[in-house]
Enzyme design. Structure first.
Site, PDB file in Angstrom:
ATOM      1  CG  ASP A  35      26.580 -27.488   6.863  1.00  0.00           C
ATOM      2  OD1 ASP A  35      27.616 -26.858   7.156  1.00  0.00           O
ATOM      3  OD2 ASP A  35      25.507 -27.367   7.483  1.00  0.00           O
ATOM      4  CE1 TYR A  38      34.678 -30.267   8.029  1.00  0.00           C
ATOM      5  CE2 TYR A  38      33.008 -31.978   8.339  1.00  0.00           C
ATOM      6  CZ  TYR A  38      34.188 -31.358   8.729  1.00  0.00           C
ATOM      7  OH  TYR A  38      34.898 -31.850   9.814  1.00  0.00           O
ATOM      8  CG  LEU A  85      40.949 -21.388  41.066  1.00  0.00           C
ATOM      9  CD1 LEU A  85      40.226 -20.385  40.186  1.00  0.00           C
ATOM     10  CD2 LEU A  85      42.418 -21.039  41.166  1.00  0.00           C
ATOM     11  CD  GLU A 114      39.816 -16.551  32.849  1.00  0.00           C
ATOM     12  OE1 GLU A 114      40.151 -17.748  32.888  1.00  0.00           O
ATOM     13  OE2 GLU A 114      40.539 -15.648  32.408  1.00  0.00           O
ATOM     14  CE  LYS A 116      34.841 -22.702  39.651  1.00  0.00           C
ATOM     15  NZ  LYS A 116      33.948 -23.831  39.379  1.00  0.00           N
ATOM     16  CE  LYS A 288      42.556 -17.395  34.862  1.00  0.00           C
ATOM     17  NZ  LYS A 288      42.411 -18.812  34.501  1.00  0.00           N
ATOM     18  CB  CYS A 406      -0.359 -47.166  51.287  1.00  0.00           C
ATOM     19  SG  CYS A 406       0.839 -47.404  49.952  1.00  0.00           S
ATOM     20  CB  CYS A 409      -0.930 -51.528  48.947  1.00  0.00           C
ATOM     21  SG  CYS A 409      -0.474 -50.888  50.578  1.00  0.00           S
ATOM     22  CB  CYS A 430       3.201 -52.015  49.661  1.00  0.00           C
ATOM     23  SG  CYS A 430       3.013 -50.368  48.930  1.00  0.00           S
TER      24      CYS A 430
END
Length: 668
Positions: A35, A38, A85, A114, A116, A288, A406, A409, A430
């Site tokens: 690395d 590179y 498809l 294959e 998908k 396919k 609630c 509130c 609220c």
């Protein structure tokens, strides 16, 4: 040799070495250099390109880090349609497809089987061996030019060994699961909304106007087809895939060529078992015809090929435990119970919560705190509890009841006899309702105040800078910049976005107001009809019902909203702060100007929203019901009563293919 000539030679050497190293690392999984080596070569190339920009190759590996930000994406018309498809959802349907194909050809053909990939479909076009255009699928006919963003994906070769005059390939861009997890961690740390799944993250990353952002998202691609090619021919799909591998493409893995329904179904099951172990998401298996000549012989349906289908996996499920049930209060006061779950991975992401909708849903499924439950994602996106594993109960599970007050509130709650929702009675003060209302008002489809997401709204409220929606327009940069996670630049951008939102227009403002039962489409219809918000204060329910697709209940909700004294005060405050409250009718002489469409059924490639947007952008109008005023019915699979009514009235019925050809040819 001059300094410039020396630099050009060295840049060419570095490009060649870096491209080779990238292929060995990302495609062949057999790196030859470290690395560090590179990185040093890459840095040297960047320095040379900075010193001699005129010598930089447009397909230099340096493009991997992204370039200049764009203002918008240009459109690309696909020479070869990027179609979809037909889906099958059972082995019986799969067997039926294989049987019909065998009957049509008169022999047992070979099929390519294959995975998908669940990603974003793109096209890559190379001329004389160089990547020239990369585009999204779009509607299959027209996509967007995202070349600069695609160049940042390290598994896309920028140049090919064979410099064919032309080759166009199709692939699926995706976000690896590790990259997705890292991205969502970064979103959480930044206090912004995380992505629902890797597919959404990939789509959002690829459509960034700044390619430097795309470069940071670690996208990948799997190529699965040659769309067109000049200078070379192939007899089969599997042969073309092998060729693509030699050209340095990251080709669809786990692909096998098989004959016979039994072997194909066994392979589907094998791929299904691999699903959780793969580094990317898949949502099915593509079957396919392998022979390209047989594909031509089999031909096409209206919008899909007869030679291929996509077997779709049933929703992925997982077991987890309901740790607690809590209440969320929405902007209209609805109390929505939410299950807090033991974190579990399902359909590509870790899930720790699921909505329980209302008390009827909880009672119907008999969900209790402490229960073990089966979880799945509706449409592979929204977590939902499918069932309770009652056999796992030990007696400590606690039945749930909605609170009497609630939780935000402390005011009493009520539930009317004709609806499932429980509501807070404190509509004006609220805290939870105010917070959700502000979030909705600022959201993208409403006033589109970029940067004002839920976390920022909570931050502004908790610091006392806003207490109601109209306070947004009183914010100043100097008030915001000292808040946590903000700073000078962020606060200036937010204030600029607030200023820009003032001119969004009446239709967006009506939607932003959060009127019950009024969505984006209804808001636009109201704006077109009444033109000025003052006219809505005077409108009667009868005036509103006269608009297409508006019923009595919605009309009464609108009248009730505009008759409330608080609405008058709120609108006056918006006006005083310069918010536009009038509708500017667009002068649109587009293809569909003056025409009314009704959409019904499931279209092969377009969503309802996509088709509606296309119609409206060309001057047309979409309504929900068929009448004598309807000009076209755009019908897809499983079209119901609307299609029958259109036939009885003699209204023209078109499918997606006809619809798209009308747009392409600009002919009705």
């Amino acid at each position: 040799m001059s300094e410039k000539e020396t630099a050009a030679k060295r840049m060419a050497e570095l490009c060649e070495k870096l491209n080779r190293a990238a292929k060995l690392y990302y495609i062949d999984d057999s790196p030859e250099i470290s690395d560090y080596e590179y990185d040093m070569m890459f840095r040297e190339l960047l320095e040379l390109e900075s010193e001699f920009p005129e010598l930089a190759d447009e397909n230099s590996p340096a493009k991997r880090v992204g370039g200049k930000a764009l203002e918008k994406f240009s459109k690309v018309t696909h020479t070869v349609r990027m179609g979809s498809l037909s889906d099958v959802f059972s082995f019986e349907e799969t067997e039926d497809f294989i049987f019909k194909t065998r009957e049509a050809l008169g022999h047992d053909p070979k099929f390519s089987v294959e995975p998908k990939i669940d990603g974003l479909s793109v096209s890559l076009e190379y001329r004389d061996g160089k990547l020239t255009v990369g585009s999204t699928r779009g509607d299959g006919i027209t996509g967007e030019d995202v070349t600069e963003n695609l160049k940042t994906i390290k598994t896309i070769p920028l140049t090919l060994p064979d410099a064919l005059p032309l080759i166009e390939v199709r692939g699926e861009v995706y976000m690896p699961r590790k990259s997705f997890a890292k991205l969502n961690e970064e979103c959480e740390e930044a206090g912004i909304k995380s992505f629902a799944n890797p597919r959404n993250a990939a789509a959002g990353s690829l459509r960034q106007l700044d390619s430097k952002i795309t470069a940071k998202r670690s996208l990948d691609i799997l190529v699965f087809n040659i769309q067109r090619c000049e200078g070379k021919t192939f007899s089969s799909h599997s042969e073309s895939l092998e060729y693509l591998r030699t050209q340095g493409f990251h080709v669809i893995p786990e692909q096998k060529t098989l004959s016979g329904a039994e072997k194909i179904i066994t392979r589907i099951q094998e791929i299904g078992k691999l699903r959780g172990a793969l580094p990317y998401d898949i949502d099915g298996v593509v079957i396919k015809a392998d022979s390209l000549a047989e594909r031509i012989e089999l031909g096409e349906n209206t919008s899909t090929p007869k030679w291929a289908v996509a077997y779709k996996f049933p929703p992925e499920q997982a077991k987890t435990k309901v740790e607690d049930i809590v209440i969320q209060v929405g902007r209209t006061g609805v109390l929505t119970p939410k299950a807090l779950l033991s974190p579990v991975r399902v359909a590509g992401s870790t899930v720790s919560a699921a909505t329980l909708h209302n008390i009827d849903f909880i009672r119907e499924k008999d969900i209790r705190i402490g229960d073990t439950v089966i979880l799945q994602k509706a449409g592979d996106i929204i977590p939902e509890i499918v069932s309770v594993c009652k056999e796992n109960r030990c007696g400590t599970e606690v039945p749930y009841e909605m609170p009497a007050v609630c939780p935000s509130c402390g005011e009493t709650v009520f539930r009317s006899a004709d609806e499932a929702a429980t509501r807070c009675t404190n509509n004006t003060s609220c805290p939870a309702q105010i917070e959700r209302s502000i979030e909705h008002f600022a959201s993208r489809n409403a006033m589109n105040i970029e940067g004002m997401g839920p976390a920022i709204v909570r931050l502004l409220i908790s610091n006392g800078l806003i207490s109601k929606t109209s306070d947004i327009y009183k914010l100043r940069a100097e008030d915001i910049e000292n808040l946590e996670r903000m700073g000078k630049k962020s606060s200036q951008k937010l204030v600029a976005a607030i200023e820009n939102s003032k001119s969004r227009g009446l239709d967006k403002l009506i939607f932003a107001l959060g009127i019950r039962n009024v969505g984006e489409k209804a808001a636009k219809s109201l704006a077109e009809k009444f033109c000025d918000i003052e006219n809505l204060f005077k409108a009667s329910a009868e005036d509103i019902v006269a608009i297409d697709d508006f019923g009595q209940v919605t009309a009464e909700d609108i009248v009730s909203f505009f008759s409330h004294p608080q609405t008058r005060v709120f609108v006056d405050e918006l006006k005083a702060n310069g918010v536009v409250t009038e509708y500017k009718q667009e002068k649109n002489g587009g293809l569909f100007s003056g025409l009314t469409f009704v959409l019904t059924g499931t279209l092969p490639t377009l969503s309802r929203d996509e088709a509606s947007s296309m119609i409206e952008s060309l001057g047309g109008k979409c309504t929900g019901s068929v009448s004598k005023k309807t000009n076209f019915v755009l019908a897809g699979d499983k079209a119901g009563s609307k299609l029958a009514k259109a036939e009885s009235l003699g209204i023209k019925i078109i499918d997606e293919e006809k619809f798209l050809s009308m747009i392409k040819e600009q002919k009705i």
